[in-house]
Design an enzyme around this catalytic site. Structure first.
Site, PDB file in Angstrom:
ATOM      1  N   ASP A 427      -1.969 -34.458 -30.232  1.00 62.08           N
ATOM      2  CA  ASP A 427      -2.228 -33.975 -28.880  1.00 62.08           C
ATOM      3  C   ASP A 427      -3.729 -33.804 -28.682  1.00 62.08           C
ATOM      4  O   ASP A 427      -4.520 -34.548 -29.260  1.00 62.08           O
ATOM      5  CB  ASP A 427      -1.468 -32.652 -28.663  1.00 62.08           C
ATOM      6  CG  ASP A 427      -0.972 -32.482 -27.243  1.00 62.08           C
ATOM      7  OD1 ASP A 427      -1.820 -32.354 -26.341  1.00 62.08           O
ATOM      8  OD2 ASP A 427       0.250 -32.480 -27.020  1.00 62.08           O
ATOM      9  N   HIS A 485      -3.885 -28.521 -23.625  1.00 57.11           N
ATOM     10  CA  HIS A 485      -2.487 -28.920 -23.667  1.00 57.11           C
ATOM     11  C   HIS A 485      -1.889 -28.761 -25.063  1.00 57.11           C
ATOM     12  O   HIS A 485      -0.779 -28.238 -25.229  1.00 57.11           O
ATOM     13  CB  HIS A 485      -2.397 -30.378 -23.206  1.00 57.11           C
ATOM     14  CG  HIS A 485      -1.036 -30.957 -23.134  1.00 57.11           C
ATOM     15  ND1 HIS A 485      -0.453 -31.631 -24.191  1.00 57.11           N
ATOM     16  CD2 HIS A 485      -0.133 -30.998 -22.125  1.00 57.11           C
ATOM     17  CE1 HIS A 485       0.741 -32.057 -23.839  1.00 57.11           C
ATOM     18  NE2 HIS A 485       0.964 -31.691 -22.587  1.00 57.11           N
ATOM     19  N   SER A 687       6.297 -32.232 -21.445  1.00 56.69           N
ATOM     20  CA  SER A 687       5.466 -31.790 -22.573  1.00 56.69           C
ATOM     21  C   SER A 687       5.947 -30.472 -23.134  1.00 56.69           C
ATOM     22  O   SER A 687       5.772 -30.181 -24.315  1.00 56.69           O
ATOM     23  CB  SER A 687       4.008 -31.635 -22.137  1.00 56.69           C
ATOM     24  OG  SER A 687       3.305 -32.838 -22.237  1.00 56.69           O
TER      25      SER A 687
END
EC number: 3.4.21.-
Length: 772
Positions: A427, A485, A687
């Site tokens: 990520d 994120h 996600s």
């Protein structure tokens, strides 16, 4: 800050909430969503007017410090039209290729015959071999170099055992083609003389039978399997890559570009082309992302293109080189280095949410598991009460209709994770200074796989620092911000320290998290993601620059059992990505992918549409598919991804997934006071759904470490809650060609998996004797 809101701001909040709901009316029932948005906005007005009531049953919330409980006060609702930002992009000058006829891991014989194997094993029984093994196992900081093991048989795969070696990079310059050809020839001669095996232990290990492995102590077996994954440098693999360089040189010469070709252990090559033959990552553009990223449809190679017609347009030159290499017939695949994005379901439409109104659900503990087991013991993290997504499924107090049943699993199974199970999160990296992560025992050494310093945003390329410095692409765009994120995703799996009286809980309390940073500024290169997947699984090493022309290899000493990919590309699964996924799957790794947030078929998204992945669509707090979620036959499971425009669990807060993430414009949920910075935020997206499944698989693997990849997936699948057709439905007008649902002619079904994640359904192991 929120404490300065006025009545005018409150009215604006209502308007924005209603506006956000209007954007979603094509995906859900219009009246219901608008009414729910109005209720959420009304709760904001109550807070702003000082009418908030905090439920005293929220366990540990009031006793926690503001730092440990403050939440982001701005949520970002979603728009779902595909726009230019969603269309595929690629890194200008970067190409991924793999020559034909490179043997895969299953077809390569590590040692060609039994006699050679016996001879090599005899070496380990010799004084020299024992001395080498003792030196490797000694605790000294700098053990002596191992004695070389030389075999003289013609065709031997391993000619010499040496310390770790870095795979070469070859410079191709059309201005001096002869020199480039000589560089290729020199590399070829070198690898004729020395084909490298990385670790003599692996050679010995590969001779062990299944019975030998089963007889080992668990820690020895784990070490043996770790070494087994490490890909050697095979002569044939290197030979094919070296041969391909001649084809590449001829093709680059045609368009007047040179570049650098990086070889790999498993055959995948990354070609960096540039007008002056330099590595494009050394360029320093002045115009932002346009200097190094391009839209695929805007960079097509014209018929009859040559160096004169291509000129200085490196994006078009990239497309031309790709086209010609494909046409050469020398490659298994050749493709542009596509750019992947994270899978937050968000566009720049901020909605001030404010502190929620009267809390309605409290945190008094579960009422017991569905099988009559003892009352659950909850984690003491103060924000646990707001994490509806981990709750048991149901409508009674302390439960949520869309909960994933982790609460029951933890207590009924007596399993909260294991320090022997590893989840790699490929990520944006991890905020290492986050207070709920900095002291977490769950974080293992990661790696920053972002190769291009322009995308790295940290001043360099690849290194051992997986910290997330931010990924904001264009600061001039409205509402531009760093996503952090990976921190949110990893927190849901278990990066956050659970049961520590601070912040949030994770799905798997005690598993090990390996952060692998592959997305940076403006997204992540496919070539970096491919390497990140392989490195995470322990198949290939990464490189560390220790000085001028001095590179060493760094292996992942905690190879993953599960790899979480909450990333996406609008397009079919790239061949090189499928190659990487297949490679790790062969080693027993489970790859989990977010389905994507474009409310379209997963077959048009990657890695969701790739083979050998567990694809996860997003559900809301009702257990229904979220309006942004992709869908399709590739989806295996629905898991909580949240919907920030709803409050179906009635707690006065948006039904997003609450996890770790640094944020600004925050509030204290106890006092209602504004807080400038905080470390927890609600988000929505596939996600957020994928890490719930990664955490669930980690728990199942913790419960049964010897179970195979297929067995773990089968256990999860068997425990899913069957879904009703309306749980995966949408208006037929939005899905042409879809079959109407019987009794609801305006609603059409969207394939969204076998069922909903519910860990409470996992049966007790037979050896557990009926529970704990």
């Amino acid at each position: 800050m929120l404490k300065h809101y006025t009545a005018r701001t409150a009215r604006a909040a209502i308007a924005m909430a209603l506006g956000g709901a209007a954007l979603l009316t094509g995906c859900d029932q219009i009246d219901t969503r608008i009414e729910r948005a109005r209720e959420i906005a009304d709760a904001s007005v109550e807070q702003i007017n000082g009418e908030t009531v905090i439920d005293p049953t929220y366990r540990n919330l009031e006793s926690a410090s503001p730092e440990d409980r403050a939440l982001a006060g701005t949520v970002v609702t979603a728009e779902f039209a595909i726009d230019d930002e969603d269309r595929p992009m690629f890194a200008i000058g970067s190409i991924i290729a793999k020559p034909l006829a490179i043997p895969d891991a299953e077809s390569v014989d590590i040692v060609e015959d039994a006699e050679q194997m016996e001879a090599e094993l005899d070496y380990f029984d010799s004084p020299e071999g024992e001395a080498m093994m003792d030196a490797e196992e000694a605790p000294a900081a700098a053990p002596p170099a191992p004695a070389p093991l030389t075999t003289q048989e013609p065709g031997s795969v391993f000619l010499e055992v040496q310390p770790a070696q870095v795979m070469p990079k070859i410079t191709l310059d059309p201005r001096d083609a002869e020199e480039s050809r000589e560089e290729i020839a020199q590399a070829s001669r070198k690898f004729d003389q020395v084909v490298i095996q990385d670790d003599t232990k692996r050679l010995q290990m590969r001779s062990l039978s299944k019975q030998d492995l089963e007889a080992m102590a668990p820690e020895d077996r784990a070490e043996t399997r770790k070494l087994a994954r490490r890909a050697p440098i095979e002569r044939e693999v290197v030979r094919k890559q070296l041969d391909a360089n001649t084809v590449m040189l001829d093709t680059m010469s045609k368009y007047g570009v040179g570049g650098e070709v990086a070889l790999s252990r498993q055959g995948q090559m990354v070609i960096q082309i540039g007008a002056d033959g330099a590595n494009p990552t050394q360029f320093t553009g002045r115009n932002g992302p346009a200097d190094f990223l391009a839209r695929t449809e805007a960079a097509e190679c014209p018929e009859g293109a040559d160096a004169a017609s291509v000129g200085d347009d490196l994006a078009v030159a990239t497309a031309c080189v790709v086209r010609d290499l494909r046409a050469s017939g020398q490659f298994e695949y050749v493709e542009q280095d596509y750019i992947f994005q994270n899978q937050f379901a968000r566009k720049p439409k901020d909605t001030p949410y404010g502190t929620p109104g009267e809390t309605k659900t409290g945190s008094t503990g579960s009422t017991g598991s569905p099988t009559g087991q003892p009352v659950s013991q909850e984690p003491d993290d103060p924000l646990w009460a707001l994490q509806w997504h981990f709750r048991d499924k149901g409508t009674s107090e302390g439960r949520t209709a869309g909960g994933a049943g982790f609460e029951s699993f933890w207590n009924r199974q007596g399993v909260r994770g294991s320090d022997g199970i590893v989840v790699a999160v490929v990520d944006t990296g991890l905020q290492m200074s986050h207070p709920d992560i900095a002291a977490s025992p769950n974080i293992m050494q990661g790696y920053d796989m972002v190769s291009d310093p322009r995308m790295g945003n940290d001043g360099d390329g690849r290194d051992i620092d997986a910290n997330d410095p931010g990924d904001m692409c264009d600061p001039n765009k409205p509402n531009a911000a760093d996503s952090f994120h990976g921190t949110h995703v990893a927190g849901t799996i278990g990066a956050a320290a659970t049961n520590n009286g601070s912040g949030v809980a994770g799905g798997a309390w005690d598993v090990r998290i390996v952060p692998v940073r592959a997305l940076g500024k403006c997204g992540g290169r496919l070539s970096d993601i491919n390497d990140a997947i392989r490195w995470a699984a322990g198949l290939i090493p990464a490189e560390v620059n220790e000085g001028p022309q001095v590179w060493t290899e760094v292996w992942n000493e905690n190879p993953a059992d599960i790899i979480n990919l909450s990333i996406g590309l609008l397009g079919a699964c790239p061949a090189s990505l499928q190659d990487a996924i297949d490679a790790v799957t062969e080693e027993g790794v489970i790859v989990v992918s977010a389905a994507g947030n474009a409310r379209m078929s997963t077959s048009l998204y990657a890695p969701a549409g790739c083979r050998n992945v567990v694809t996860v669509a997003a559900s809301d707090a009702r257990g229904q598919i979220a309006p942004y979620s992709n869908f399709g036959p590739e989806v295996m499971v629905l898991a909580p991804g949240g919907d920030l425009t709803r409050d179906d669990n009635g707690d006065g807060k948006p039904d997003g997934v609450l996890s770790t993430k640094a944020a600004t414009n925050c509030y204290d949920p106890v006092t209602g006071e504004g807080v400038e910075n905080c470390f927890y935020a609600y988000e929505q997206g596939t996600s957020m759904a994928a890490p719930h499944v990664s955490a669930a698989l980690a728990l199942l693997k913790s419960r049964d470490p010897a179970a195979s990849r297929d067995d773990i997936i089968s256990t999860l699948r068997a425990a899913l809650d069957p879904r009703e057709s309306l749980q995966c439905a949408g208006l037929c007008t939005q899905y042409p060609g879809a079959a109407p649902i019987e009794g609801s002619p305006d609603m059409c079904a969207r394939p969204c998996g076998v069922g909903l994640l519910n860990m409470a359904n996992v049966p007790l192991k037979a050896t557990d004797g009926g529970g704990r």
